[in-house]
Design a protein around this motif. Structure first.
Motif, mmCIF file in Angstrom:
data_model
loop_
_atom_site.group_PDB
_atom_site.id
_atom_site.type_symbol
_atom_site.label_atom_id
_atom_site.label_comp_id
_atom_site.label_asym_id
_atom_site.label_seq_id
_atom_site.Cartn_x
_atom_site.Cartn_y
_atom_site.Cartn_z
ATOM 1 N N VAL A 1 0.837 -1.203 0.000
ATOM 2 C CA VAL A 1 0.000 0.000 0.000
ATOM 3 C C VAL A 1 0.870 1.251 0.000
ATOM 4 O O VAL A 1 2.025 1.218 0.446
ATOM 5 C CB VAL A 1 -0.963 0.070 1.219
ATOM 6 N N GLU A 2 0.306 2.342 -0.511
ATOM 7 C CA GLU A 2 0.975 3.642 -0.426
ATOM 8 C C GLU A 2 0.200 4.524 0.543
ATOM 9 O O GLU A 2 -1.024 4.670 0.416
ATOM 10 C CB GLU A 2 1.030 4.324 -1.803
ATOM 11 N N ALA A 3 0.914 5.105 1.490
ATOM 12 C CA ALA A 3 0.295 6.034 2.441
ATOM 13 C C ALA A 3 0.220 7.418 1.804
ATOM 14 O O ALA A 3 1.205 7.912 1.255
ATOM 15 C CB ALA A 3 1.121 6.097 3.731
ATOM 16 N N VAL B 1 5.903 5.243 1.733
ATOM 17 C CA VAL B 1 5.749 6.604 2.238
ATOM 18 C C VAL B 1 6.425 7.567 1.260
ATOM 19 O O VAL B 1 7.552 7.310 0.818
ATOM 20 C CB VAL B 1 6.393 6.725 3.648
ATOM 21 N N ASN B 2 5.741 8.641 0.914
ATOM 22 C CA ASN B 2 6.328 9.632 0.016
ATOM 23 C C ASN B 2 7.302 10.528 0.772
ATOM 24 O O ASN B 2 6.997 11.019 1.853
ATOM 25 C CB ASN B 2 5.230 10.497 -0.609
ATOM 26 N N VAL B 3 8.459 10.738 0.180
ATOM 27 C CA VAL B 3 9.476 11.604 0.771
ATOM 28 C C VAL B 3 9.678 12.768 -0.196
ATOM 29 O O VAL B 3 9.935 12.565 -1.376
ATOM 30 C CB VAL B 3 10.784 10.814 0.974
ATOM 31 N N LEU C 1 10.234 3.772 0.645
ATOM 32 C CA LEU C 1 10.217 5.225 0.482
ATOM 33 C C LEU C 1 10.074 5.561 -0.983
ATOM 34 O O LEU C 1 10.782 5.000 -1.822
ATOM 35 C CB LEU C 1 11.499 5.849 1.054
ATOM 36 N N GLU C 2 9.160 6.470 -1.304
ATOM 37 C CA GLU C 2 8.974 6.910 -2.688
ATOM 38 C C GLU C 2 9.586 8.298 -2.854
ATOM 39 O O GLU C 2 9.218 9.234 -2.156
ATOM 40 C CB GLU C 2 7.481 6.946 -3.049
ATOM 41 N N VAL C 3 10.528 8.391 -3.777
ATOM 42 C CA VAL C 3 11.164 9.683 -4.063
ATOM 43 C C VAL C 3 10.957 10.002 -5.545
ATOM 44 O O VAL C 3 10.895 9.092 -6.370
ATOM 45 C CB VAL C 3 12.677 9.658 -3.745
ATOM 46 N N LEU D 1 11.409 4.915 -7.200
ATOM 47 C CA LEU D 1 11.398 6.182 -7.937
ATOM 48 C C LEU D 1 9.971 6.450 -8.408
ATOM 49 O O LEU D 1 9.416 5.694 -9.201
ATOM 50 C CB LEU D 1 12.364 6.101 -9.117
ATOM 51 N N ASP D 2 9.387 7.529 -7.864
ATOM 52 C CA ASP D 2 7.980 7.869 -8.111
ATOM 53 C C ASP D 2 7.867 8.785 -9.335
ATOM 54 O O ASP D 2 8.824 9.470 -9.690
ATOM 55 C CB ASP D 2 7.442 8.604 -6.882
ATOM 56 N N ASP D 3 6.698 8.809 -9.949
ATOM 57 C CA ASP D 3 6.415 9.697 -11.082
ATOM 58 C C ASP D 3 7.458 9.540 -12.174
ATOM 59 O O ASP D 3 7.839 10.513 -12.834
ATOM 60 C CB ASP D 3 6.360 11.169 -10.634
ATOM 61 N N VAL E 1 10.347 1.325 -9.936
ATOM 62 C CA VAL E 1 9.932 2.612 -10.492
ATOM 63 C C VAL E 1 8.413 2.625 -10.638
ATOM 64 O O VAL E 1 7.799 1.596 -10.926
ATOM 65 C CB VAL E 1 10.583 2.922 -11.869
ATOM 66 N N LYS E 2 7.834 3.787 -10.395
ATOM 67 C CA LYS E 2 6.397 3.962 -10.629
ATOM 68 C C LYS E 2 6.238 4.868 -11.833
ATOM 69 O O LYS E 2 6.613 6.043 -11.804
ATOM 70 C CB LYS E 2 5.731 4.587 -9.398
ATOM 71 N N LEU E 3 5.701 4.263 -12.866
ATOM 72 C CA LEU E 3 5.516 4.983 -14.117
ATOM 73 C C LEU E 3 4.393 6.001 -13.942
ATOM 74 O O LEU E 3 3.284 5.647 -13.556
ATOM 75 C CB LEU E 3 5.144 3.972 -15.194
#
Ligand code: C2E
Ligand code: MG
Ligand code: MG
Ligand code: MG
Length: 282
Positions: free
Chosen positions: A64-66, A118-120, A150-152, A180-182, A201-203
């Motif tokens: 899950v993503e918070a 968690v987004n950083v 951690l999502e950066v 790696l987000d976005d 990676v999140k596309l």
């Protein structure tokens, strides 16, 4: 007329600008007390296994993503894009970030077996204390580092590539997952991507807007997927809203997805009822 004679430019009064300045001050002021007044909460959105996603079948949850939510009595529900950039500018992001880590890890403690992302933000990633902050939060919670991701974003990483790489590598050495987000919206070269200590990676959902109808974007998606595979990176497709998108991505070989098709972000009580996934790679 007077102003013209003195040579000063006449700046027309813009009420919208004033409103936005006032709005910003109001927001900033309210944000100062948001933590102590318990106005923040996390919601949790599932990332699912696409290979097992079928219409009418509840999707298999991978993790899950918070996502941070702020309900202010004065301002109502304020969206992250409206207050996170502000908090980055005025430094509140560090207190918010620690609050988010503690809340997400408390959730993780109550949902063992479910990894929480968690987004950083850029300012947190640029902070020398990031590693200590994260490790301290893990210690307080008693949660295993491998239950935290951690999502950066690319943009945040590129602000200080060497520093970010160093901090993320240290965290990963402790067992924390780094994503790696976005992905695809920034300006990182493939060389940069190779050098980052990331496992996933999140596309960005931007890619889903055209992929279904344009063979050229399909080629881009295939190439990105192949590259990620060669680099041993898991790939998540973000922003899946329709069964058609899901099917197209699955046909291309995407294995993980996130989006309103599989569910809106869940309130904590609901997320605590999610079935814990069987261990799987990525
Ligand atoms: P993100 O990390 O890329 O998170 C995904 C965003 O897309 C979330 O928006 C989510 O609700 C939304 N989303 C999910 N599925 C779909 C879909 O199918 N269609 C569309 N159109 N949108 C979808 P949200 O919660 O508003 O968050 C926006 C951004 O704010 C996040 O983007 C992240 O960058 C930031 N953010 C959220 N929570 C935190 C936090 O705790 N800390 C930090 N630093 N940033 C956060
Ligand atoms: Mg994210
Ligand atoms: Mg994202
Ligand atoms: Mg995004």
């Amino acid at each position: 007329y007077e102003a013209k004679r003195t040579g000063l430019p006449i700046v027309p009064f813009d009420p919208a600008l004033l409103a936005s300045v006032e709005e910003r001050i109001r927001l900033e002021h309210a944000l100062e007390t948001a933590i102590e007044r318990q106005e923040l909460r996390l919601v949790y959105q599932v990332i699912v296994a696409l290979d097992e996603a079928r219409p009418g079948v509840s999707p298999v949850v991978a993790n899950v993503e918070a996502l941070l939510r702020w309900n202010s009595p004065e301002l109502g529900e304020v969206a992250p894009f409206a207050f996170i950039p502000l908090a980055e500018e005025n430094g509140r992001i560090h207190a918010l970030g620690t609050w988010v880590l503690d809340a997400a890890l408390e959730f993780a403690r109550r949902q063992p077996g479910l990894r929480v992302a968690v987004n950083v933000s850029a300012a947190q990633l640029g902070d020398d204390d990031l590693v200590t902050t994260v490790l301290n939060a893990l210690q307080r919670s008693g949660v295993q580092p491998s239950q935290l991701e951690l999502e950066v974003t690319e943009t945040a990483v590129l602000r200080d590539l060497a520093g970010a790489t160093e901090r993320l590598a240290q965290l990963h050495a402790h067992g924390v997952w780094i994503t790696l987000d976005d992905f695809g919206t920034g300006h990182s070269s493939l060389a940069v991507l190779c050098s980052l200590p990331i496992q996933k990676v999140k596309l960005d959902r931007f890619f889903l807007k055209t992929s279904l109808h344009d063979p050229r974007s399909e080629a881009v998606l295939r190439a990105m997927l192949a590259m990620a595979r060669d680099l041993n990176l898991a790939v998540v497709a973000e922003g899946i809203e329709t069964p058609e998108q899901c099917e197209a991505l699955r046909r291309l070989g995407f294995r993980l997805g996130q989006g309103y098709l599989f569910g809106q972000p869940l309130e904590e009580a609901e997320a605590l009822k999610l079935p814990v996934p069987a261990p799987r790679p990525g």
